[in-house]
Design a protein around this motif. Structure first.
Motif, PDB file in Angstrom:
ATOM      1  N   GLU A 233     -43.231 -40.341  -6.964  1.00 55.26           N
ATOM      2  CA  GLU A 233     -41.994 -41.126  -6.935  1.00 55.26           C
ATOM      3  C   GLU A 233     -41.412 -41.286  -8.338  1.00 55.26           C
ATOM      4  OE1 GLU A 233     -40.214 -42.655  -4.183  1.00 55.26           O
ATOM      5  OE2 GLU A 233     -41.405 -41.022  -3.324  1.00 55.26           O
ATOM      6  N   ILE A 234     -42.270 -41.513  -9.318  1.00 53.87           N
ATOM      7  CA  ILE A 234     -41.787 -41.644 -10.695  1.00 53.87           C
ATOM      8  C   ILE A 234     -41.138 -40.337 -11.162  1.00 53.87           C
ATOM      9  CG2 ILE A 234     -42.510 -41.943 -13.101  1.00 53.87           C
ATOM     10  CD1 ILE A 234     -44.614 -43.932 -12.093  1.00 53.87           C
ATOM     11  N   VAL A 241     -33.914 -36.978 -10.110  1.00 56.58           N
ATOM     12  CA  VAL A 241     -32.626 -37.578  -9.729  1.00 56.58           C
ATOM     13  C   VAL A 241     -31.696 -37.730 -10.930  1.00 56.58           C
ATOM     14  CG1 VAL A 241     -31.521 -39.671  -8.825  1.00 56.58           C
ATOM     15  CG2 VAL A 241     -33.516 -38.701  -7.650  1.00 56.58           C
ATOM     16  N   PRO A 242     -32.143 -38.291 -12.071  1.00 50.44           N
ATOM     17  CA  PRO A 242     -31.239 -38.402 -13.226  1.00 50.44           C
ATOM     18  C   PRO A 242     -30.713 -37.052 -13.711  1.00 50.44           C
ATOM     19  CG  PRO A 242     -33.138 -39.819 -13.537  1.00 50.44           C
ATOM     20  CD  PRO A 242     -33.425 -38.981 -12.333  1.00 50.44           C
ATOM     21  N   ILE A 243     -31.578 -36.048 -13.787  1.00 48.79           N
ATOM     22  CA  ILE A 243     -31.132 -34.737 -14.268  1.00 48.79           C
ATOM     23  C   ILE A 243     -30.089 -34.152 -13.328  1.00 48.79           C
ATOM     24  CG2 ILE A 243     -31.856 -32.355 -14.688  1.00 48.79           C
ATOM     25  CD1 ILE A 243     -34.529 -33.469 -15.697  1.00 48.79           C
ATOM     26  N   LEU A 313     -34.615 -43.173 -18.462  1.00 43.67           N
ATOM     27  CA  LEU A 313     -35.209 -44.453 -18.863  1.00 43.67           C
ATOM     28  C   LEU A 313     -34.942 -45.528 -17.817  1.00 43.67           C
ATOM     29  CD1 LEU A 313     -36.598 -46.215 -21.085  1.00 43.67           C
ATOM     30  CD2 LEU A 313     -34.283 -46.662 -21.962  1.00 43.67           C
ATOM     31  N   MET A 314     -33.699 -45.624 -17.375  1.00 44.90           N
ATOM     32  CA  MET A 314     -33.298 -46.648 -16.423  1.00 44.90           C
ATOM     33  C   MET A 314     -34.024 -46.486 -15.084  1.00 44.90           C
ATOM     34  SD  MET A 314     -29.354 -47.500 -15.361  1.00 44.90           S
ATOM     35  CE  MET A 314     -29.130 -45.803 -14.788  1.00 44.90           C
ATOM     36  N   ASN A 315     -34.033 -45.276 -14.554  1.00 43.73           N
ATOM     37  CA  ASN A 315     -34.663 -45.046 -13.254  1.00 43.73           C
ATOM     38  C   ASN A 315     -36.183 -45.172 -13.318  1.00 43.73           C
ATOM     39  OD1 ASN A 315     -32.089 -44.481 -12.360  1.00 43.73           O
ATOM     40  ND2 ASN A 315     -32.701 -42.677 -11.201  1.00 43.73           N
ATOM     41  N   SER A 316     -36.773 -44.682 -14.405  1.00 45.18           N
ATOM     42  CA  SER A 316     -38.239 -44.729 -14.529  1.00 45.18           C
ATOM     43  C   SER A 316     -38.743 -46.161 -14.596  1.00 45.18           C
ATOM     44  CB  SER A 316     -38.684 -43.953 -15.776  1.00 45.18           C
ATOM     45  OG  SER A 316     -38.336 -42.594 -15.678  1.00 45.18           O
ATOM     46  N   ILE A 317     -38.067 -46.995 -15.386  1.00 47.99           N
ATOM     47  CA  ILE A 317     -38.483 -48.390 -15.500  1.00 47.99           C
ATOM     48  C   ILE A 317     -38.296 -49.113 -14.172  1.00 47.99           C
ATOM     49  CG2 ILE A 317     -37.956 -50.612 -16.590  1.00 47.99           C
ATOM     50  CD1 ILE A 317     -37.417 -49.104 -19.173  1.00 47.99           C
TER      51      ILE A 317
END
Length: 325
Positions: A233-234, A241-243, A313-317
């Motif tokens: 999931e991470i 997803v961000p890329i 950074l935003m999605n991972s956190i």
């Protein structure tokens, strides 16, 4: 004489294939838009005890006739054109591979390929036994199928023109990292106070996001598969997803709008599309602000890497916080 008589025939055939590819890509784009419209049409405004509105999404078993019509049209415009777009696009692929200049036609081909792959996936899934669709591996990948196909489409259509959409270095990575950390902390501290809560109060909206609830349930389900599920999931939410989204929005869309209408129009329209495509009215305002930050990072550093870094950074956190909760 023979060469002169053949060349016009070849040019005519290429022109015909170009028209077929363009037309099918436009149909596929319409299928994509109808899918978004369908999601908006299924949003329910439910009154709460404190005179606010809670926004939820209607379950498929409660669809009405017009929902089924929209769903059918979206599927038709996603599946049928795929069988014409893919072979046509493959036949004329070589004429696009030589150019390194990114154009609007490349974005149309990107949409065509990403939607075609999705259409083929939907078509094949009709013939897959239901027990296979309930397999844990399939359930892990299913929420990210569209993003995976977006990356495949990028590799097939625009990868060789990646510098034209901003996938280049030449900026200060240290400066970008400092900017990203400061902006992220500022958003974390002030966006709810200055944007999310005032807008929700203005429109009497309850700050409950059906999309965030859905994501948290998906993360919870994946974490039940152990640490491998959590890492998956991470990687998916925090990296893939961000890329995929930054390539599509800040890379492909913003570049075209910036070139045609200017820097600020490109930033604003891209941020607006970014917010709207998430179909989350409760968080539409903060999503727009985040979209503006991502668009500004692209313009300021003249590169797609800083917005990708910020989004990761935003999605991972966020994913990590869901997991530890």
């Amino acid at each position: 004489m023979t060469e002169l008589s053949i060349n016009p025939m070849i040019d005519h055939r290429k022109g015909k294939l170009d028209k077929i590819e363009n037309f099918m890509a436009i149909l596929l784009l319409l299928g994509f838009i109808l899918g978004i419209i369908l999601q908006y049409s299924t949003l329910e405004f439910i009154p709460t005890n404190d005179d606010n509105w809670r926004i939820e999404i209607l379950a498929e078993q409660y669809y009405q006739s017009f929902h089924h019509i929209l769903l059918l049209l979206s599927l038709i415009l996603t599946i049928l054109p795929s069988f014409f777009f893919i072979p046509t696009s493959l036949r004329i692929q070589s004429q696009f591979m030589g150019s390194r200049i990114y154009r609007g036609r490349d974005f149309l081909r990107f949409i065509g390929w990403s939607q075609s792959l999705l259409g083929i996936f939907y078509f094949v899934s009709f013939f897959i036994p239901s027990y296979m669709l309930e397999n844990q591996i399939y359930l892990l990948f299913e929420p990210f199928i569209a993003h995976i196909f977006m990356l495949f489409a990028f590799l097939l259509t625009v990868f060789h023109k990646r510098q034209g959409i901003g996938l280049q270095t030449g900026f200060s990575w240290f400066k970008a990292l400092i900017f990203i950390i400061v902006i992220y902390l500022s958003i974390g501290l002030f966006i709810d106070l200055l944007v999310t809560e005032p807008i929700a109060k203005l429109f009497d909206l309850e700050l409950v996001s059906w999309r965030e609830d859905q994501i948290s349930q998906e993360i919870l389900g994946a974490s039940q598969n152990g640490w491998l599920g959590s890492i998956f999931e991470i990687l998916m939410i925090g990296l893939l997803v961000p890329i995929a989204e930054e390539i599509m929005f800040r890379g492909l869309i913003q570049t075209i709008i910036h070139r045609k209408l200017g820097k600020w129009v490109g930033m604003i329209l891209t941020a607006l599309l970014f917010a709207l495509i998430h179909v989350d009215l409760s968080l539409l305002a903060p999503l727009f602000v985040i979209g503006m930050v991502l668009s500004w990072l692209k313009v300021y550093f003249n590169s797609l890497w800083p917005p990708i870094m910020f989004h990761i950074l935003m999605n991972s956190i966020s994913t990590f916080i869901y997991l530890i909760q």
